[in-house]
Design an enzyme around this catalytic site. Sequence first.
Site, short mmCIF file in Angstrom:
data_model
loop_
_atom_site.label_atom_id
_atom_site.label_comp_id
_atom_site.label_asym_id
_atom_site.label_seq_id
_atom_site.Cartn_x
_atom_site.Cartn_y
_atom_site.Cartn_z
N SER A 135 0.86 -1.19 0.00
CA SER A 135 0.00 0.00 0.00
C SER A 135 0.90 1.23 0.00
O SER A 135 2.07 1.16 0.42
CB SER A 135 -0.83 0.00 1.29
OG SER A 135 -1.49 1.25 1.46
N TYR B 174 -2.21 -1.04 10.45
CA TYR B 174 -2.14 -1.17 8.99
C TYR B 174 -0.82 -0.61 8.46
O TYR B 174 -0.13 -1.24 7.65
CB TYR B 174 -3.34 -0.43 8.38
CG TYR B 174 -3.55 -0.66 6.90
CD1 TYR B 174 -4.29 -1.74 6.43
CD2 TYR B 174 -3.03 0.22 5.95
CE1 TYR B 174 -4.51 -1.94 5.08
CE2 TYR B 174 -3.24 0.04 4.59
CZ TYR B 174 -3.98 -1.04 4.16
OH TYR B 174 -4.19 -1.24 2.81
P1 NAD Z 1 -11.45 -6.27 0.10
O1 NAD Z 1 -12.02 -6.13 1.46
O2 NAD Z 1 -12.36 -6.20 -1.08
O3 NAD Z 1 -10.61 -7.61 -0.02
C1 NAD Z 1 -9.92 -8.18 1.06
C2 NAD Z 1 -9.83 -9.67 0.80
O4 NAD Z 1 -9.16 -10.25 1.91
C3 NAD Z 1 -11.21 -10.32 0.70
O5 NAD Z 1 -11.20 -11.27 -0.34
C4 NAD Z 1 -11.35 -11.03 2.04
O6 NAD Z 1 -12.16 -12.20 1.95
C5 NAD Z 1 -9.91 -11.38 2.33
N1 NAD Z 1 -9.65 -11.65 3.74
C6 NAD Z 1 -9.86 -10.85 4.80
N2 NAD Z 1 -9.52 -11.49 5.93
C7 NAD Z 1 -9.08 -12.72 5.57
C8 NAD Z 1 -8.59 -13.84 6.28
N3 NAD Z 1 -8.50 -13.85 7.61
N4 NAD Z 1 -8.23 -14.94 5.57
C9 NAD Z 1 -8.35 -14.97 4.22
N5 NAD Z 1 -8.80 -13.93 3.49
C10 NAD Z 1 -9.16 -12.83 4.17
O7 NAD Z 1 -10.31 -5.15 0.01
P2 NAD Z 1 -9.24 -4.76 -1.11
O8 NAD Z 1 -9.22 -3.30 -1.16
O9 NAD Z 1 -9.45 -5.54 -2.36
O10 NAD Z 1 -7.88 -5.22 -0.38
C11 NAD Z 1 -6.98 -6.14 -0.93
C12 NAD Z 1 -5.56 -5.76 -0.52
O11 NAD Z 1 -5.22 -4.51 -1.11
C13 NAD Z 1 -5.36 -5.60 0.99
O12 NAD Z 1 -4.13 -6.16 1.37
C14 NAD Z 1 -5.32 -4.10 1.15
O13 NAD Z 1 -4.59 -3.72 2.29
C15 NAD Z 1 -4.65 -3.68 -0.13
N6 NAD Z 1 -4.85 -2.27 -0.47
C16 NAD Z 1 -6.10 -1.79 -0.70
C17 NAD Z 1 -6.26 -0.45 -1.00
C18 NAD Z 1 -7.60 0.16 -1.23
O14 NAD Z 1 -7.66 1.39 -1.31
N7 NAD Z 1 -8.65 -0.61 -1.38
C19 NAD Z 1 -5.13 0.39 -1.09
C20 NAD Z 1 -3.88 -0.16 -0.86
C21 NAD Z 1 -3.75 -1.49 -0.55
#
Ligand code: NAD
Length: 257
Positions: free
Chosen positions: A139, A152
Amino acid sequence: MTLSGKTAVITGSNSGIGLGIVHELAKAGVNVVLNSFTNSEEDHALAIEIAKEYGVKAKYVSADMSKGNDCRRLIADAGVCDILINNAGIQHISPIQDFPVDKWDAIIAINLSSVFHTTAAALPLMRVAGWGRVINIASAHGLRASPFKAAYVSAKHGVIGMTKVVGLETAKEAITANAICPGYVLTKLVEGQIPATAKEYGISEEEAINTVILAKQPSKEFVTVEQLAGIVTFLCSDSAAQITGTSINADGGWTSQ
Ligand code: NAD
């Protein structure tokens, strides 16, 4: 080199960025292992749909990325892991003095320790195959901090550090390890932060999006899941064979500031 016929394990891939990466890799002919901890009928149906849509092998493995044994079992169940996408992640927003200890533990386990466990289990499989890609979805918060995100920010900084170590440990092999550092992407994870951010700052949800969330993103646009999935495909390509131990930022200019 074609990606067709390779196998990718994507943690946390029943929604958001992970699911977008599943589609992009499957489109390139990669067999995919989907994961979450929910084990619902929809999760299994999703894998069947992906297999049908792209003509690849796809399976869903339920495993809780907060548990080290589950992380390692996910890779063992996959059997083959040419491409490992460490994507599972959660968020919690709170001032540090009130930050719930269980949320701290869960975020460190899911966002950071899972990367250690899956990577440790996957590298031997990549070495047998003689090729591999580890791609960690970190991130902009792996490079910059924001208030109220102690766990985080700590976890994502840790992921970048671990990416460097894995890059060095595999440097002489046809294996690379890199992180992608997205700015804000409008997924469930961010949608969930909007009310909490509004509450912490005492402002409306619309103001929270414009004045807090996108405040740090000079483009004033959310990054898309498709853009991130495209970076994954690039990192898997031959052009990226000498890119290792580093991170690619996709943050609309956030970390240039
Ligand atoms: P999201 O909530 O749509 O996806 C998160 C995923 O993680 C889901 O599929 C969920 O089922 C899974 N998950 C959560 N807890 C879990 C567990 N205990 N075991 C297995 N799976 C688990 O969110 P997203 O935005 O798609 O996030 C995906 C990644 O991207 C994360 O690591 C997040 O930190 C990173 N990220 C997101 C953003 C953003 O702005 N959305 C920005 C930077 C980084």
